[in-house]
Enzyme design. Structure first.
Site, PDB file in Angstrom:
ATOM      1  CD  GLU A 102       0.075   2.794   0.518  1.00 15.16           C
ATOM      2  OE1 GLU A 102      -0.126   1.916  -0.399  1.00 15.16           O
ATOM      3  OE2 GLU A 102      -0.625   2.762   1.611  1.00 15.16           O
ATOM      4  CE  LYS A 231       7.486   7.798 -19.867  1.00 17.25           C
ATOM      5  NZ  LYS A 231       8.874   7.901 -19.978  1.00 17.25           N
ATOM      6  CG  ASP A 306       8.802   4.609 -18.363  1.00 18.33           C
ATOM      7  OD1 ASP A 306       9.326   5.601 -17.577  1.00 18.33           O
ATOM      8  OD2 ASP A 306       9.700   5.219 -19.564  1.00 18.33           O
ATOM      9  CG  HIS A 402      -2.763   1.443   6.081  1.00 21.38           C
ATOM     10  ND1 HIS A 402      -1.461   2.026   5.297  1.00 21.38           N
ATOM     11  CD2 HIS A 402      -3.821   1.117   5.914  1.00 21.38           C
ATOM     12  CE1 HIS A 402      -2.638   0.936   4.036  1.00 21.38           C
ATOM     13  NE2 HIS A 402      -3.513   1.088   3.740  1.00 21.38           N
TER      14      HIS A 402
END
Ligand SMILES: CC(C)(COP(=O)([O-])OP(=O)([O-])OC[C@H]1O[C@@H](n2cnc3c(N)ncnc32)[C@H](O)[C@@H]1OP(=O)([O-])[O-])[C@@H](O)C(=O)NCCC(=O)NCCSC(=O)C[C@@](C)(O)CC(=O)[O-]
Ligand SMILES: NC(=O)C1=CN([C@@H]2O[C@H](COP(=O)(O)OP(=O)(O)OC[C@H]3O[C@@H](n4cnc5c(N)ncnc54)[C@H](OP(=O)(O)O)[C@@H]3O)[C@@H](O)[C@H]2O)C=CC1
Length: 407
Positions: A102, A231, A306, A402
């Site tokens: 990004e 998760k 993870d 951006h």
């Protein structure tokens, strides 16, 4: 005996002589991965040569980090900082490695770091620590559920002995029961030291479950009953914590906010209230922040964490207020940051390099201090990102930043 070539291996898979997922049993791991690329390229018409560019040892990752290896994906890594982290695990000037695609993200966090550094650095502390695994047991009904809860209260030492027989580092901290009808969820919480600890906690809990089944009428339904909660977005992690609960803050002088961030402490505080607090409440969000997930994900990828646990890592609240002196106080509190400096993906060479940049590779002295320092560094990274993005919204620079850096 000479090694089969990738083409030989691929031919034998086509002939039904070898299984696609067992190629490492018949050739070295690089040849096995190359054979899979041939077969998948053939089936899909995709150009898989870029996946063959990787810096890790294919044999080392096979069977402990990945199955059916095809190759590797590359993500660019940038760096922000240095920023001084005054942490419970030590004070140090740290560079923060960030893996992302990004545009404008590293620039933003870098700006946040330089502003925090001008203000004297950030303070960070791990306030609670413990990896959880919550198996679900079935009991006959509510009376048996209550009996199991009482049994658990009286038998933590026996559960501890069983659980800790599986690990030389892990320590069982507590077991919290939750009853729903004829289901009893036992939330085991461990000090996993420098390991993120999900394998460690799972293996240890399995052993403790045998004791529960042997000593009570409860029957194990599933080793993970989702109250862990791993998760998935879950309020229990936001309230009780999971992994490390870590908080970072800084006070930035008004002149620095005005000169370096092109806005005011009042504007940042107001945007934080209306956006991160009111907007998040209306959205029914668990995270009351702007983009903590950006810092967590980029540092997770860089350091071999993870990546699915970004879900819990983004469980954070940002606060901002004007001090009595007219300066800006800003904080970020991450309730459930699951990190390790040993185990999992941390041993891969590029991920090791990022951990070395931070000075936290491998086991700490005392054990657990490296993972604490990593958690504190990620919290300061998130703080820098929040500060810079809130400022960009205040100065109305988000879209132009951006447009310039992100496309
Ligand atoms: C882009 C800036 C930093 C410009 O900001 P600026 O103040 O115009 O830049 P500057 O040229 O004056 O430089 C100031 C400092 O920024 C850093 N900096 C500046 N440029 C670079 C660069 N190329 N590479 C590395 N560092 C850079 C650097 O530290 C520099 O200090 P110096 O070293 O010059 O003394 C600013 O406009 C900004 O931070 N914008 C916000 C961008 C942002 O935070 N994006 C986050 C991702 S958005 C998203 O994913 C989530 C979202 C938005 O949807 C969540 C939500 O709903 O809120
Ligand atoms: N099993 C599951 O349900 C899940 C697994 N995962 C995966 O689990 C992995 C992470 O599990 P995790 O248990 O952290 O890692 P590992 O399974 O890789 O185990 C790490 C081991 O390192 C040893 N160790 C050496 N030095 C230290 C130290 N200083 N502090 C702590 N341990 C040390 C410990 O051995 P010892 O115990 O012998 O002391 C520990 O068990 C990741 O790959 C993740 O993707 C993720 C979610 C769920």
């Amino acid at each position: 005996m000479s090694q089969p070539t990738p083409a030989d291996l691929a031919a034998r898979v086509r002939d039904g002589d070898l299984r696609f997922h067992e190629l490492e049993d018949h050739a070295d791991a690089d040849a096995a991965a190359a054979a899979r690329r041939l077969l998948v390229a053939e089936a899909t018409d995709a150009d898989l040569d870029p996946l063959g560019e990787y810096a890790f040892d294919a044999a080392a990752v096979h069977g402990s980090n990945i199955e059916n290896t095809l190759g590797g994906v590359q993500v660019p890594v940038g760096v922000a900082g240095p920023v001084t982290v005054d942490g419970g695990a030590g004070t140090a000037e740290r560079y923060l490695p960030l893996a992302t695609t990004e545009g404008a993200l590293v620039a933003s966090i870098n700006r946040g770091c330089s502003v925090v550094e001008d203000a004297g650095g950030a303070t960070a502390r791990v306030t609670k620590s413990g990896m959880t695994r919550a198996p679900v047991f079935q009991v006959a009904g509510v009376a048996e559920a209550e009996a199991l809860v009482a049994w658990l209260r009286d038998n933590v030492p026996a559960l501890r002995e069983a659980a800790e027989s599986t690990t030389s580092h892990g320590e069982l901290l507590d077991v919290t029961p939750y009853v729903v009808g004829n289901n009893v969820f036992c939330r085991f919480r461990y000090d996993t030291k420098d390991a993120m600890g999900m394998n460690m906690a799972t293996i240890a809990t399995r052993e403790a479950c045998d004791v529960i089944e042997a000593e009570t009428d409860a029957s194990l339904v599933a080793l993970s009953g989702n109250l862990c909660s791993d998760k998935k977005p879950a309020a229990i992690n936001a309230v009780e914590g999971r992994g490390r609960s870590v908080v970072a803050d800084a006070t930035v002088p008004r002149e620095t906010v005005e000169e370096r961030l092109h806005t005011t402490p009042e504007a940042i505080a107001e945007i934080n209230t209306r956006k991160n607090l009111v907007g998040s409440a209306k959205a029914g969000a668990l995270g009351f922040n702007a983009h903590v997930a950006n810092a967590v994900a980029a540092m997770f990828l860089a350091t071999g964490q993870d990546e699915a646990q970004v879900v819990e890592g983004a469980n954070a609240i940002t606060t901002a207020e004007t001090t009595a002196d007219g300066d800006l106080y800003v904080s970020v509190s991450l309730a459930s940051l699951e990190v390790g400096t040993v185990g999992g993906g941390t041993k891969l060479p590029t991920q090791q390099a990022s951990l070395e940049i931070l000075g936290v590779a491998g086991g700490g002295d005392p054990a657990g201090s490296n993972a604490d320092a990593l958690a504190e560094s990620i919290a300061v990274c998130a703080l820098a990102g929040e500060l810079s993005l809130l400022a960009a919204l205040g100065s109305r620079h988000l879209s132009s930043a951006h447009a310039e850096l992100g496309r």
